[in-house]
Scaffold this active site. Structure first.
Site, PDB file in Angstrom:
ATOM      1  N   ARG A   1       8.505  55.171 -24.070  1.00  0.00           N
ATOM      2  CA  ARG A   1       8.657  55.715 -22.628  1.00  0.00           C
ATOM      3  C   ARG A   1       8.796  54.645 -21.618  1.00  0.00           C
ATOM      4  O   ARG A   1       8.200  53.103 -21.840  1.00  0.00           O
ATOM      5  CB  ARG A   1       7.288  56.952 -22.477  1.00  0.00           C
ATOM      6  CG  ARG A   1       6.862  57.839 -23.519  1.00  0.00           C
ATOM      7  CD  ARG A   1       5.972  58.596 -23.383  1.00  0.00           C
ATOM      8  NE  ARG A   1       5.729  59.094 -24.064  1.00  0.00           N
ATOM      9  CZ  ARG A   1       4.567  61.178 -23.659  1.00  0.00           C
ATOM     10  NH1 ARG A   1       4.100  61.053 -22.225  1.00  0.00           N
ATOM     11  NH2 ARG A   1       5.167  61.461 -24.521  1.00  0.00           N
TER      12      ARG A   1
ATOM     13  N   GLU B   1       8.282  54.061 -18.877  1.00  0.00           N
ATOM     14  CA  GLU B   1       7.098  54.225 -18.037  1.00  0.00           C
ATOM     15  C   GLU B   1       8.408  53.111 -16.046  1.00  0.00           C
ATOM     16  O   GLU B   1       7.990  52.181 -16.825  1.00  0.00           O
ATOM     17  CB  GLU B   1       5.846  53.802 -17.905  1.00  0.00           C
ATOM     18  CG  GLU B   1       5.060  54.218 -19.412  1.00  0.00           C
ATOM     19  CD  GLU B   1       4.933  56.171 -19.043  1.00  0.00           C
ATOM     20  OE1 GLU B   1       4.677  56.086 -17.347  1.00  0.00           O
ATOM     21  OE2 GLU B   1       4.132  57.148 -20.017  1.00  0.00           O
TER      22      GLU B   1
ATOM     23  N   ARG C   1      -3.227  51.737 -18.809  1.00  0.00           N
ATOM     24  CA  ARG C   1      -3.339  52.292 -19.481  1.00  0.00           C
ATOM     25  C   ARG C   1      -1.634  52.777 -20.388  1.00  0.00           C
ATOM     26  O   ARG C   1      -2.598  53.608 -20.679  1.00  0.00           O
ATOM     27  CB  ARG C   1      -4.231  53.402 -19.283  1.00  0.00           C
ATOM     28  CG  ARG C   1      -3.696  53.672 -18.039  1.00  0.00           C
ATOM     29  CD  ARG C   1      -4.726  55.237 -16.975  1.00  0.00           C
ATOM     30  NE  ARG C   1      -3.963  55.255 -15.575  1.00  0.00           N
ATOM     31  CZ  ARG C   1      -3.923  57.011 -15.608  1.00  0.00           C
ATOM     32  NH1 ARG C   1      -3.950  57.666 -16.663  1.00  0.00           N
ATOM     33  NH2 ARG C   1      -2.853  56.913 -14.638  1.00  0.00           N
ATOM     34  N   HIS C   2      -0.166  51.948 -19.628  1.00  0.00           N
ATOM     35  CA  HIS C   2       0.706  52.482 -20.536  1.00  0.00           C
ATOM     36  C   HIS C   2       1.068  51.614 -21.092  1.00  0.00           C
ATOM     37  O   HIS C   2       1.098  50.599 -20.846  1.00  0.00           O
ATOM     38  CB  HIS C   2       2.040  53.371 -19.007  1.00  0.00           C
ATOM     39  CG  HIS C   2       0.737  54.001 -18.792  1.00  0.00           C
ATOM     40  ND1 HIS C   2       0.317  54.638 -17.608  1.00  0.00           N
ATOM     41  CD2 HIS C   2       1.566  55.360 -18.654  1.00  0.00           C
ATOM     42  CE1 HIS C   2       0.188  55.510 -16.663  1.00  0.00           C
ATOM     43  NE2 HIS C   2       0.734  56.890 -17.562  1.00  0.00           N
TER      44      HIS C   2
ATOM     45  N   GLU D   1      -7.203  60.957 -19.052  1.00  0.00           N
ATOM     46  CA  GLU D   1      -6.369  61.808 -19.655  1.00  0.00           C
ATOM     47  C   GLU D   1      -5.757  61.276 -20.761  1.00  0.00           C
ATOM     48  O   GLU D   1      -5.026  60.020 -21.598  1.00  0.00           O
ATOM     49  CB  GLU D   1      -4.874  61.841 -19.250  1.00  0.00           C
ATOM     50  CG  GLU D   1      -4.282  62.909 -20.202  1.00  0.00           C
ATOM     51  CD  GLU D   1      -2.398  63.261 -19.615  1.00  0.00           C
ATOM     52  OE1 GLU D   1      -2.113  63.117 -18.430  1.00  0.00           O
ATOM     53  OE2 GLU D   1      -1.751  63.552 -20.593  1.00  0.00           O
TER      54      GLU D   1
ATOM     55  N   SER E   1      -2.382  66.080 -23.525  1.00  0.00           N
ATOM     56  CA  SER E   1      -1.862  67.456 -23.636  1.00  0.00           C
ATOM     57  C   SER E   1      -2.040  68.169 -24.392  1.00  0.00           C
ATOM     58  O   SER E   1      -1.103  67.608 -25.652  1.00  0.00           O
ATOM     59  CB  SER E   1      -0.860  66.734 -22.731  1.00  0.00           C
ATOM     60  OG  SER E   1      -0.908  66.382 -20.897  1.00  0.00           O
TER      61      SER E   1
ATOM     62  N   ARG F   1      -5.497  55.085 -26.247  1.00  0.00           N
ATOM     63  CA  ARG F   1      -5.729  55.966 -25.124  1.00  0.00           C
ATOM     64  C   ARG F   1      -7.112  55.996 -25.518  1.00  0.00           C
ATOM     65  O   ARG F   1      -8.146  55.475 -25.312  1.00  0.00           O
ATOM     66  CB  ARG F   1      -5.287  56.374 -24.231  1.00  0.00           C
ATOM     67  CG  ARG F   1      -4.498  55.705 -23.261  1.00  0.00           C
ATOM     68  CD  ARG F   1      -4.571  56.868 -22.657  1.00  0.00           C
ATOM     69  NE  ARG F   1      -3.318  56.455 -21.402  1.00  0.00           N
ATOM     70  CZ  ARG F   1      -2.702  57.619 -20.924  1.00  0.00           C
ATOM     71  NH1 ARG F   1      -3.254  58.700 -20.520  1.00  0.00           N
ATOM     72  NH2 ARG F   1      -1.862  57.051 -19.742  1.00  0.00           N
TER      73      ARG F   1
HETATM   74  P1  ATP Z   1       0.240  60.182 -18.537  1.00  0.00           P
HETATM   75  O1  ATP Z   1       0.358  61.008 -17.168  1.00  0.00           O
HETATM   76  O2  ATP Z   1      -1.246  59.531 -18.544  1.00  0.00           O
HETATM   77  O3  ATP Z   1       0.932  58.768 -17.974  1.00  0.00           O
HETATM   78  P2  ATP Z   1       1.013  61.457 -19.592  1.00  0.00           P
HETATM   79  O4  ATP Z   1       1.019  63.172 -19.099  1.00  0.00           O
HETATM   80  O5  ATP Z   1       3.060  61.253 -19.234  1.00  0.00           O
HETATM   81  O6  ATP Z   1       0.304  60.763 -19.621  1.00  0.00           O
HETATM   82  P3  ATP Z   1       1.870  63.340 -22.019  1.00  0.00           P
HETATM   83  O7  ATP Z   1       3.167  63.548 -22.278  1.00  0.00           O
HETATM   84  O8  ATP Z   1       0.632  64.693 -21.967  1.00  0.00           O
HETATM   85  O9  ATP Z   1       1.377  61.863 -21.185  1.00  0.00           O
HETATM   86  O10 ATP Z   1       1.535  62.757 -23.446  1.00  0.00           O
HETATM   87  C1  ATP Z   1       0.043  63.246 -24.324  1.00  0.00           C
HETATM   88  C2  ATP Z   1      -1.234  61.758 -24.532  1.00  0.00           C
HETATM   89  O11 ATP Z   1      -0.243  60.403 -24.898  1.00  0.00           O
HETATM   90  C3  ATP Z   1      -1.056  61.508 -23.395  1.00  0.00           C
HETATM   91  O12 ATP Z   1      -2.562  62.593 -22.477  1.00  0.00           O
HETATM   92  C4  ATP Z   1      -2.009  59.841 -23.458  1.00  0.00           C
HETATM   93  O13 ATP Z   1      -2.851  59.162 -24.126  1.00  0.00           O
HETATM   94  C5  ATP Z   1      -0.362  59.128 -24.091  1.00  0.00           C
HETATM   95  N1  ATP Z   1       0.746  58.790 -23.777  1.00  0.00           N
HETATM   96  C6  ATP Z   1       1.127  59.082 -22.887  1.00  0.00           C
HETATM   97  N2  ATP Z   1       2.168  58.323 -22.554  1.00  0.00           N
HETATM   98  C7  ATP Z   1       1.256  57.151 -22.836  1.00  0.00           C
HETATM   99  C8  ATP Z   1       2.015  55.550 -22.773  1.00  0.00           C
HETATM  100  N3  ATP Z   1       3.192  55.899 -21.458  1.00  0.00           N
HETATM  101  N4  ATP Z   1       1.373  55.136 -23.344  1.00  0.00           N
HETATM  102  C9  ATP Z   1       0.178  55.299 -23.521  1.00  0.00           C
HETATM  103  N5  ATP Z   1      -0.258  56.581 -24.276  1.00  0.00           N
HETATM  104  C10 ATP Z   1       0.474  57.619 -23.619  1.00  0.00           C
HETATM  105 MG    MG Z   2       0.164  64.601 -20.841  1.00  0.00          MG
END
Ligand code: ATP
Ligand code: MG
Length: 435
Positions: free
Chosen positions: A211, A213, A219-220, A358, A361, A409
């Site tokens: 990702r 980000e 936490r990312h 979180e 999901s 996480r």
């Molecule tokens: P957040 O809103 O916290 O950035 P997200 O809703 O974008 O997360 P999801 O697409 O729902 O993330 O991904 C499912 C799970 O994967 C998340 O709940 C998280 O635990 C993990 N996750 C997602 N993106 C990341 C990241 N960039 N780094 C670490 N863990 C991640």
């Molecule tokens: Mg999510």
């Protein structure tokens, strides 16, 4: 490397060969101690200058810290030694001499900043408390795999190079694939759904997600490990039950098998909180009311808002345990999430939260072809590009549900670590591409 004994396994009265790193050299004048460290622990090696072979003593005192040596000799009981034993050497071999200047101090006497530690992970993981994090991470993944087996799931591996993204275009890493544009996969979402419709029915995957980000946060990561679950003939309630079981299994296994590691990280295994019972399930509406009632936010949330980091934190402090947020507004959740039967403004999507953030999901998936295609269009995605996926919904797709959980996480929150990078050997973030 025959007949090597681990430092922790030596016994008084035997002749042993141990091999490892020079942790410390204590020269007290007539007598000196080398502390040897290996993966099992430490062992004191005694050097008596006047009584031992001169060359042997010279070799022992000539090595620098962190050199790799092998030592053979007799093991004696020695109550004053850190482990109760010491080895009186007959021979010392320097297998790999270390530079006197070390980029970081594995004995931990001198603290190093995280970037220095990450640049020198090999040395960093010679520290027992850092090694412990990765031993616990391994135990978590082992326990998760075992629990999935108990849930009748088959482990799958899906492609990480893909033609299209699923979780929002701005977070995609583009790559060139034989002259064509391709991407690093953000999630195994579509593939695992295709497998829920296959003869496998119940699947899981533990693999990387990528990702791009927008920001560096604690936490990312830009490359994370996702624990993914997908099951045919399941709804979002079943999926939440499975997520609870996986989290409980991970905590339970760590409590049972990692007492020593927990101790190194400052946890007492007795009050290491293995979550019990059903996690509270708040609807999205209840969640925003509850956040607003804490009075901790500058601006009150209104229906339809996503939960900000501050909102997640305020709610987590208020709830105080793992919990779910259910019944999210449909427009906040992706196209593949099914709407609720009786109200299509609400979805079956859910998040599982640790009080800090979180973790998961998930939701029930839209398995009806027409509704699925309409969902793509509503989200501004071209269904034609996803033809490989949507067309399988024309050939018998059962109702199904699942989720994705961030492995880092899970470990980060379990061990109360401040930064997610602590749980990854070689993290990828905006600045960091090597090692
Ligand atoms: P957040 O809103 O916290 O950035 P997200 O809703 O974008 O997360 P999801 O697409 O729902 O993330 O991904 C499912 C799970 O994967 C998340 O709940 C998280 O635990 C993990 N996750 C997602 N993106 C990341 C990241 N960039 N780094 C670490 N863990 C991640
Ligand atoms: Mg999510």
């Amino acid at each position: 490397m025959q007949d090597r004994t681990y430092a922790a396994d030596v016994d008084a009265g035997e002749t042993a060969t141990v091999a490892g790193w020079v942790h410390e050299i204590r020269d007290l004048g007539g007598i000196a101690f080398l502390i040897l460290r290996d993966t099992s622990g430490k062992l004191q090696i005694k050097l008596e200058k006047d009584e031992m072979d001169e060359e042997l003593v010279e070799t022992g005192l000539g090595v620098h810290r962190e050199s790799v040596i092998s030592v053979s000799g007799d093991v004696k009981e020695e109550p004053r030694a850190p482990t109760g034993f010491e080895l009186v050497p007959e021979s010392i071999d320097v297998i790999s001499a270390a530079d006197p200047e070390l980029p970081l101090d594995p004995s931990g006497k001198v603290d190093a900043e995280l970037p220095t530690r990450l640049d020198n992970r090999t040395l960093d993981l010679r520290k027992p408390e850092v090694k412990a994090i990765f031993e616990i991470r391994a135990e978590v993944l082992r326990a998760v795999r075992e629990q999935f087996r108990d849930l009748d799931c088959t482990e799958i591996n899906t492609p990480k190079i893909v033609a299209t993204g699923t979780e929002g275009g701005t977070e995609l890493f583009p790559i060139t694939y034989f002259g064509r544009e391709a991407f690093m996969n953000q999630s195994p979402q579509l593939f695992k759904q295709l497998m829920a419709g296959s003869g496998l029915e119940k699947v899981f995957e533990i693999g990387p997600i990528f990702r791009a980000e927008e920001h560096n946060t604690p936490r990312h990561l830009n490359e994370a490990t996702s624990i993914d679950f997908e099951s045919a003939f399941a709804d979002h309630h079943d999926a939440m039950d499975a997520a609870e079981e996986i989290v409980r299994a991970a905590y339970g296994a760590v409590a049972e098998n990692c007492e020593e590691q927990l101790d190194l990280l400052g946890f007492d295994v007795e009050d290491f909180g293995v979550p019990e019972g059903e996690f509270p399930r708040l609807t999205y509406e209840e969640a925003i009311e509850r956040v607003n009632a804490t009075g901790k936010l500058d601006e009150q949330l209104v229906f339809g808002d996503d939960l900000s980091t501050e909102a997640e934190r305020a709610l987590g402090e208020d709830v105080g345990t793992f919990y779910f947020i259910t019944s999210w507004p449909s427009h906040v959740k992706p196209f593949y999430i099914m709407d609720q039967d009786d109200d299509d403004s609400l979805s079956t999507g859910f998040d599982m939260m640790h009080p800090r953030m979180e973790l998961v999901s998930g939701g029930q998936r839209e398995h009806r072809y027409e509704e699925l295609v309409a969902g793509f269009e509503q989200q501004g995605l071209d269904p034609e590009q996803f033809d490989y996926y949507t067309k399988m919904f024309k050939y018998g797709m059962p109702p199904h549900a699942g989720w994705g959980m961030g492995a880092e996480r899970l470990v980060m929150t379990m061990l109360d670590l401040d930064n997610i990078r602590e749980t990854v050997l070689f993290p990828r973030d905006r600045q960091r591409l090597s090692p």
